[in-house]
Write a protein that holds these residues in place. Structure first.
Motif, mmCIF file in Angstrom:
data_model
loop_
_atom_site.group_PDB
_atom_site.id
_atom_site.type_symbol
_atom_site.label_atom_id
_atom_site.label_comp_id
_atom_site.label_asym_id
_atom_site.label_seq_id
_atom_site.Cartn_x
_atom_site.Cartn_y
_atom_site.Cartn_z
ATOM 1 N N LYS A 89 -0.865 -76.795 58.499
ATOM 2 C CA LYS A 89 -2.308 -76.921 58.596
ATOM 3 C C LYS A 89 -2.719 -77.012 60.070
ATOM 4 N N THR A 90 -3.964 -76.675 60.342
ATOM 5 C CA THR A 90 -4.419 -76.681 61.739
ATOM 6 C C THR A 90 -4.288 -78.067 62.362
ATOM 7 N N SER A 91 -4.472 -79.101 61.564
ATOM 8 C CA SER A 91 -4.383 -80.459 62.115
ATOM 9 C C SER A 91 -2.976 -80.758 62.630
ATOM 10 N N SER A 92 -1.983 -80.106 62.051
ATOM 11 C CA SER A 92 -0.606 -80.306 62.521
ATOM 12 C C SER A 92 -0.416 -79.705 63.908
ATOM 13 N N ILE A 93 -1.139 -78.621 64.172
ATOM 14 C CA ILE A 93 -1.042 -78.018 65.500
ATOM 15 C C ILE A 93 -1.582 -78.984 66.540
ATOM 16 N N PRO A 96 14.427 -72.777 64.229
ATOM 17 C CA PRO A 96 13.465 -73.276 65.216
ATOM 18 C C PRO A 96 12.593 -74.395 64.658
ATOM 19 N N THR A 97 12.266 -75.345 65.519
ATOM 20 C CA THR A 97 11.351 -76.420 65.138
ATOM 21 C C THR A 97 9.954 -75.855 64.951
ATOM 22 N N VAL A 98 9.103 -76.642 64.328
ATOM 23 C CA VAL A 98 7.714 -76.224 64.132
ATOM 24 C C VAL A 98 7.053 -75.963 65.489
ATOM 25 N N LYS A 99 7.315 -76.843 66.435
ATOM 26 C CA LYS A 99 6.723 -76.680 67.759
ATOM 27 C C LYS A 99 7.160 -75.366 68.394
ATOM 28 N N GLU A 100 8.450 -75.054 68.256
ATOM 29 C CA GLU A 100 8.950 -73.797 68.805
ATOM 30 C C GLU A 100 8.293 -72.597 68.135
ATOM 31 N N GLN A 101 8.151 -72.676 66.829
ATOM 32 C CA GLN A 101 7.501 -71.576 66.107
ATOM 33 C C GLN A 101 6.055 -71.397 66.561
ATOM 34 N N LEU A 102 5.369 -72.522 66.702
ATOM 35 C CA LEU A 102 3.976 -72.469 67.142
ATOM 36 C C LEU A 102 3.880 -71.810 68.512
ATOM 37 N N LEU A 103 4.774 -72.210 69.389
ATOM 38 C CA LEU A 103 4.768 -71.674 70.742
ATOM 39 C C LEU A 103 5.095 -70.175 70.740
ATOM 40 N N ASP A 104 6.015 -69.786 69.893
ATOM 41 C CA ASP A 104 6.374 -68.370 69.774
ATOM 42 C C ASP A 104 5.187 -67.522 69.326
ATOM 43 N N HIS A 105 4.553 -67.963 68.270
ATOM 44 C CA HIS A 105 3.424 -67.202 67.751
ATOM 45 C C HIS A 105 2.240 -67.250 68.704
ATOM 46 N N ALA A 106 2.075 -68.387 69.366
ATOM 47 C CA ALA A 106 0.989 -68.491 70.346
ATOM 48 C C ALA A 106 1.204 -67.470 71.461
ATOM 49 N N GLN A 107 2.434 -67.351 71.917
ATOM 50 C CA GLN A 107 2.724 -66.357 72.954
ATOM 51 C C GLN A 107 2.379 -64.962 72.468
ATOM 52 N N ARG A 117 -3.892 -60.477 71.536
ATOM 53 C CA ARG A 117 -5.328 -60.653 71.300
ATOM 54 C C ARG A 117 -6.059 -61.454 72.370
ATOM 55 N N GLY A 118 -5.317 -62.103 73.246
ATOM 56 C CA GLY A 118 -5.964 -62.884 74.295
ATOM 57 C C GLY A 118 -6.394 -64.264 73.828
ATOM 58 N N TYR A 119 -6.807 -65.081 74.787
ATOM 59 C CA TYR A 119 -7.148 -66.483 74.513
ATOM 60 C C TYR A 119 -8.257 -66.623 73.480
ATOM 61 N N ASN A 120 -9.276 -65.803 73.579
ATOM 62 C CA ASN A 120 -10.426 -65.925 72.674
ATOM 63 C C ASN A 120 -10.280 -65.074 71.414
ATOM 64 N N GLY A 121 -9.106 -64.486 71.240
ATOM 65 C CA GLY A 121 -8.902 -63.569 70.132
ATOM 66 C C GLY A 121 -8.068 -64.129 68.993
ATOM 67 N N PHE A 122 -7.716 -65.395 69.087
ATOM 68 C CA PHE A 122 -6.991 -66.025 67.971
ATOM 69 C C PHE A 122 -7.390 -67.503 67.897
ATOM 70 N N SER A 123 -7.172 -68.069 66.715
ATOM 71 C CA SER A 123 -7.596 -69.446 66.468
ATOM 72 C C SER A 123 -6.430 -70.292 65.958
ATOM 73 N N TYR A 124 -6.657 -71.584 65.924
ATOM 74 C CA TYR A 124 -5.674 -72.503 65.337
ATOM 75 C C TYR A 124 -5.396 -72.106 63.889
ATOM 76 N N ARG A 125 -6.367 -71.558 63.248
ATOM 77 C CA ARG A 125 -6.187 -71.145 61.857
ATOM 78 C C ARG A 125 -5.179 -69.988 61.760
ATOM 79 N N ASP A 126 -5.361 -68.992 62.630
ATOM 80 C CA ASP A 126 -4.417 -67.871 62.666
ATOM 81 C C ASP A 126 -2.991 -68.378 62.864
ATOM 82 N N LEU A 127 -2.865 -69.287 63.811
ATOM 83 C CA LEU A 127 -1.576 -69.830 64.175
ATOM 84 C C LEU A 127 -0.977 -70.606 62.999
#
Lengths: 194, 194
Positions: free
Chosen positions: A45-49, A11-22, A28-38
């Motif tokens: 790094k968060t800037s890549s997100i 999977p591409t980085v974008k796909e991985q990000l989307l998977d983990h975001a889901q 944990r819900g929208y307010n229960g995770f951060s770019y850092r967690d992801l």
DNA sequence: GTCTATAAGAGGATAGAC
DNA sequence: GTCTATCCTCTTATAGAC
């Protein structure tokens, strides 16, 4: 590391990000995770997100889109020729698979809980998801009544809303009690069917 | 400004904090508001909140307790001698009042969504709330079946769980669509009653 | 595309004066 | 009881080098 979308490769980085975001949204819900967690999960790094998803709103919107596509895929696997009762059973089974790990609920159910903290664009997307599923269920109920295979005590629309609400509430309760899902109970109670 | 708990006077700071905390929990969820938000509402500094509620966990736990007491008060107002169908109608009406402002859902329903981000003590308290209500509903269902006034297609316990899940999901959906609550639909669909 | 660096603020929480 | 002051971490987001 650039790759638009080759298919059966890693999977591409974008796909991985989307998977983990889901997954984060479902647990944990929208307010229960951060770019850092992801970022930690994917190993960037968060800037890549922010390169892929400038704002968190963009991330959620794409996560909903991906989730919606996945669920629709499941629905498409339900044979149109089946009796209504069997369709409902398969729907319930599919809905239960979402929560199979014991920590997730429906992504859009979770966002419905968070809705007052979210931008209007998200509300619209979640509304669309709810309306689509309520519509799908209503059509199956009409079929079931026509066939005589289902017993419904209100209008198909009202019953479909009650059914979908029951599914959403039921997966939340199952997770709360760390118990296996009991979606069949909902179907049985609402549609009088084993 | 010290006042332990005189009765028909203006609310104490602690009471105000608890009131606003309940509202924030019902609208935005545990991770959707901060001590700062709360402080602004009441007109104190965040450090004063820590005086009453050392940690956010304490605040939520007390908010649950106050909310639970309020809801139980409503249940106590339902005449034990009433037919089951009327009890359910009154229950649904009471549940709907929670969401009457169009922005709130059940405090414990919200916390059930947030549960994976919360301490174990909160999970236990929310479980207790769910179990109590499922039990209350199950007893009413048994009464209704005995009377012959309700039609139930599963066991009372299973039906009660489905009913309560339906209520929780239903208020979420109503708020999502900014539509009036339709809890009667849930009762009608699950118990075959107008 | 991914990184470092940094901003500018919000988050929960504590110590100590009044 | 309430405040000021402070801590230290986390949060979303941007600029610019590689």
């Amino acid at each position: 590391m650039n790759r638009t979308k080759t298919s059966p490769t890693t999977p591409t980085v974008k796909e991985q990000l989307l998977d983990h975001a889901q997954r984060f949204l479902m647990t944990r819900g929208y307010n229960g995770f951060s770019y850092r967690d992801l970022a930690e999960q994917v190993g960037v790094k968060t800037s890549s997100i922010h390169y892929y998803f400038p704002a968190k709103e963009d991330l959620v919107l794409e996560a909903i889109k991906a989730y919606d596509a996945l669920i629709k895929e499941g629905l498409a696997g339900i044979d149109e020729a089946l009796p209504a009762a069997q369709k409902l059973a398969l729907y319930a089974r599919g809905f239960g698979r979402i929560a199979a790990d014991g920590h997730r609920i429906c992504l859009c159910g979770m966002l419905a809980a968070d809705i007052e903290t979210l931008p209007e664009t998200v509300r619209v997307a979640v509304q669309r998801f709810f309306a689509y599923h309520e519509g799908w269920l209503a059509r199956v109920l009409v079929q079931g009544v026509t066939e005589g295979s289902l017993t419904v005590t209100s209008s198909p629309d009202a019953t479909a809303r009650a059914l979908f609400a029951g599914f959403q509430g039921s997966v939340m309760a199952s997770r709360l009690f760390q118990a296996p899902t009991r979606l069949e109970e909902v179907v049985a109670s609402v549609c009088g069917v084993a």
